[in-house]
Design a protein around this motif. Structure first.
Motif, PDB file in Angstrom:
ATOM      1  N   ALA A 252       0.826  -1.210   0.000  1.00 16.45           N
ATOM      2  CA  ALA A 252       0.000   0.000   0.000  1.00 16.45           C
ATOM      3  C   ALA A 252       0.862   1.262   0.000  1.00 16.45           C
ATOM      4  N   ALA A 253       2.002   1.208   0.715  1.00 15.86           N
ATOM      5  CA  ALA A 253       2.906   2.362   0.732  1.00 15.86           C
ATOM      6  C   ALA A 253       3.486   2.629  -0.653  1.00 15.86           C
ATOM      7  N   MET A 254       3.888   1.568  -1.363  1.00  8.61           N
ATOM      8  CA  MET A 254       4.404   1.748  -2.722  1.00  8.61           C
ATOM      9  C   MET A 254       3.305   2.255  -3.658  1.00  8.61           C
ATOM     10  N   GLU A 255       2.115   1.737  -3.481  1.00  7.31           N
ATOM     11  CA  GLU A 255       0.973   2.216  -4.266  1.00  7.31           C
ATOM     12  C   GLU A 255       0.771   3.716  -4.058  1.00  7.31           C
ATOM     13  N   TYR A 256       0.832   4.145  -2.813  1.00 13.16           N
ATOM     14  CA  TYR A 256       0.673   5.564  -2.490  1.00 13.16           C
ATOM     15  C   TYR A 256       1.822   6.390  -3.056  1.00 13.16           C
ATOM     16  N   LEU A 257       3.053   5.916  -2.899  1.00 13.95           N
ATOM     17  CA  LEU A 257       4.225   6.664  -3.353  1.00 13.95           C
ATOM     18  C   LEU A 257       4.225   6.853  -4.864  1.00 13.95           C
ATOM     19  N   PHE A 258       3.879   5.795  -5.605  1.00 12.45           N
ATOM     20  CA  PHE A 258       3.984   5.822  -7.062  1.00 12.45           C
ATOM     21  C   PHE A 258       2.758   6.428  -7.742  1.00 12.45           C
ATOM     22  N   GLN A 259       1.897   7.086  -6.986  1.00 12.70           N
ATOM     23  CA  GLN A 259       0.743   7.730  -7.611  1.00 12.70           C
ATOM     24  C   GLN A 259       1.155   8.961  -8.408  1.00 12.70           C
ATOM     25  N   SER A 260       2.339   9.491  -8.152  1.00 11.26           N
ATOM     26  CA  SER A 260       2.762  10.718  -8.852  1.00 11.26           C
ATOM     27  C   SER A 260       4.266  10.693  -9.060  1.00 11.26           C
ATOM     28  N   VAL A 261       4.711   9.879  -9.997  1.00 15.09           N
ATOM     29  CA  VAL A 261       6.123   9.831 -10.362  1.00 15.09           C
ATOM     30  C   VAL A 261       6.462  11.102 -11.133  1.00 15.09           C
ATOM     31  N   LYS A 262       7.616  11.690 -10.832  1.00 16.05           N
ATOM     32  CA  LYS A 262       8.003  12.930 -11.514  1.00 16.05           C
ATOM     33  C   LYS A 262       8.249  12.678 -13.014  1.00 16.05           C
ATOM     34  N   PRO A 263       7.996  13.683 -13.856  1.00 20.30           N
ATOM     35  CA  PRO A 263       8.175  13.514 -15.309  1.00 20.30           C
ATOM     36  C   PRO A 263       9.569  13.062 -15.724  1.00 20.30           C
ATOM     37  N   ILE A 264      10.621  13.456 -14.982  1.00 19.55           N
ATOM     38  CA  ILE A 264      11.962  13.066 -15.415  1.00 19.55           C
ATOM     39  C   ILE A 264      12.135  11.539 -15.405  1.00 19.55           C
ATOM     40  N   VAL A 265      11.413  10.840 -14.504  1.00 17.15           N
ATOM     41  CA  VAL A 265      11.512   9.378 -14.454  1.00 17.15           C
ATOM     42  C   VAL A 265      10.809   8.766 -15.662  1.00 17.15           C
ATOM     43  N   VAL A 266       9.629   9.272 -15.986  1.00 18.58           N
ATOM     44  CA  VAL A 266       8.889   8.757 -17.143  1.00 18.58           C
ATOM     45  C   VAL A 266       9.654   9.040 -18.432  1.00 18.58           C
ATOM     46  N   GLN A 267      10.239  10.219 -18.527  1.00 15.36           N
ATOM     47  CA  GLN A 267      11.018  10.537 -19.731  1.00 15.36           C
ATOM     48  C   GLN A 267      12.220   9.605 -19.873  1.00 15.36           C
ATOM     49  N   GLU A 268      12.879   9.305 -18.769  1.00 15.09           N
ATOM     50  CA  GLU A 268      14.004   8.374 -18.820  1.00 15.09           C
ATOM     51  C   GLU A 268      13.518   6.968 -19.192  1.00 15.09           C
ATOM     52  N   ALA A 269      12.357   6.567 -18.684  1.00  9.96           N
ATOM     53  CA  ALA A 269      11.799   5.265 -19.051  1.00  9.96           C
ATOM     54  C   ALA A 269      11.522   5.200 -20.549  1.00  9.96           C
ATOM     55  N   HIS A 270      11.002   6.273 -21.104  1.00 13.25           N
ATOM     56  CA  HIS A 270      10.726   6.288 -22.541  1.00 13.25           C
ATOM     57  C   HIS A 270      12.012   6.326 -23.359  1.00 13.25           C
ATOM     58  N   ARG A 271      13.036   6.982 -22.844  1.00 11.01           N
ATOM     59  CA  ARG A 271      14.331   6.925 -23.531  1.00 11.01           C
ATOM     60  C   ARG A 271      14.826   5.485 -23.592  1.00 11.01           C
TER      61      ARG A 271
END
Length: 431
Positions: A252-271
């Motif tokens: 549940a804590a990870m679920e709560y934490l990952f509700q709003s990942v910063k854009p730089i992480v998503v951009q790196e994932a897409h790279r």
């Protein structure tokens, strides 16, 4: 008297509750932007969620905007409610109104760091306090920089996790002055996480909410309830399900934490997606295999590649030897990748992204993260999001990293895809 049954997640009927939900959405959207956000460009355009989805590729979920109470587990809703008090930013600042739990996340592996943060969160929940994570104490640590903060985007003074996650600390959104922060923190000690009562290896003493004797844990009164939860549901949640297991709390804590990942992480994932998949399009039959080798031999007997290969065949099922299969190997040890490729059937294709280290057997991951000035932190979290693109998983839950994958698989991915995933554990730990 307000009746929680009158309110649903999707369409609040009480106007005051509707206003509160709207305020929370506005607060969360305001935290999505970051002045240090870098839009990575490639031959395919930008690496934002929308940019790559236009090509038919990209992550299946927009991890920068996952907040949806109607999709949350019961326990994550409770965490969200108590960590985001509606009057958190009210003035004048009063400790009697908003009590805080100050904590740090010390040097350890990234998965271990996330779980240490989850334990702090549980400690704060016990006391109905709002968790505030702070930089490491210079009196205890020569280097106070959290090793996983990527120095290209994160200040050395940024608290752990704040560079990569946006909405897990409501007080960070308040425009408090230095004096107001000092008033909140006055006489509140900083918990450095490694006190005896916070020993991660002691499942009974770290947090009373998951204590085996938690029948003693006080039941909620109606005035303390989250607005979309009945008293019966809340008490049932305490007594029946979530009181006894670290696993359920961490998930549940990870679920709560990952509700709003910063854009730089998503951009790196897409790279990374564009590096390993054509146009960043993930194969529909992707299998994630998390191999924890490296320095883990110091803590457990390493699982052989033969066992990983056999488990992968089993979870694929019919066609494992005749049809094209796509395997995402999540590991920091290049030896594991080489061994897997050398022993896999010829119809399999392996994909790898994120950091790997030739000296992974002899050095702890957080030490290697220091050497890359935290770049490994950003790349590892991005690779974690890619690993969650699969519907089939072979994990090693004696490892914290596999446990994080599994927690997000169960509490986020399955709830959004209708229980579409399954997992085989080659070395069961907490699960």
């Amino acid at each position: 008297v307000f009746d929680p049954k009158d309110v649903s997640d999707s369409q609040p009927k009480n106007p005051d509750v509707a206003d509160e939900n709207q305020q929370r959405r506005m607060l969360r959207s305001s935290l999505d932007t970051d002045p240090r956000t870098i839009i990575h460009k490639s031959n395919y355009g930008d690496h934002t969620y929308e940019g790559l989805r236009m090509l038919g590729g990209g992550l299946r979920f927009d991890w920068t905007n996952m907040y949806d109470r109607s999709k949350m587990t019961l326990l994550a809703k409770v965490i969200d409610y108590y960590q985001n008090p509606k009057d958190a930013c009210a003035r004048p600042v009063q400790k009697s109104r908003v009590k805080i739990q100050r904590a740090t996340v010390p040097f350890s592996g990234l998965g271990s760091s996330l779980h240490l943060w989850a334990r702090h969160l549980c400690h704060a929940y016990d006391r109905k306090e709002v968790l505030v994570v702070e930089p490491l104490n210079p009196k205890l640590y020569e280097n106070t920089d959290w090793p996983w903060n990527d120095r290209r985007f994160c200040s050395s003074h940024d608290p752990p996790l704040s560079c990569y996650f946006g909405n897990h600390e409501s007080l960070r959104s308040c425009d408090f002055s230095i004096d107001e922060w000092e008033e909140l923190k006055r006489d509140v000690p900083v918990d450095d996480a490694f006190r005896t009562s916070w020993n991660y290896n002691d499942p009974n003493e770290g947090c009373t909410f998951i204590d085996k004797n938690s029948e003693l844990f006080g039941r909620a009164g109606a005035i303390e309830l989250p607005p979309d939860m009945t008293l019966r549901d809340y008490n049932q949640h305490i007594v029946d399900d979530h009181r006894t297991t670290i696993q359920t709390w961490n998930a549940a804590a990870m679920e709560y934490l990952f509700q709003s990942v910063k854009p730089i992480v998503v951009q790196e994932a897409h790279r990374q997606l564009l590096e390993i998949f054509d146009r960043g399009i993930v194969p529909s039959n992707l299998v994630t295999v998390a191999i924890r080798w490296g320095d883990k031999y110091k803590e457990m007997e390493l699982v052989s590649i033969d066992i990983y290969i056999t488990a992968t065949k089993d979870i694929i099922g019919p066609g494992w030897d005749t049809e094209p299969q796509h395997i995402y190997v999540a590991t920091e040890d290049p030896r594991a990748v080489q061994e897997f490729i050398s022993n896999m059937p010829p119809n399999w294709t392996v994909y790898v992204s994120g950091p790997t280290f030739d000296d992974a057997r002899n050095k702890a991951p957080h030490g290697l993260a220091h050497a890359t000035e935290g770049r490994d932190g950003l790349e590892s979290l991005a690779a974690l999001l890619i690993s969650l693109e699969a519907n089939k998983y072979v994990l090693t839950t004696e490892s914290n990293w596999s446990r994080v994958i599994n927690e997000l698989r169960k509490n986020v991915v399955d709830r959004k895809c209708g229980d579409c995933t399954k997992m085989f554990d080659v070395a069961p730990g907490e699960w």
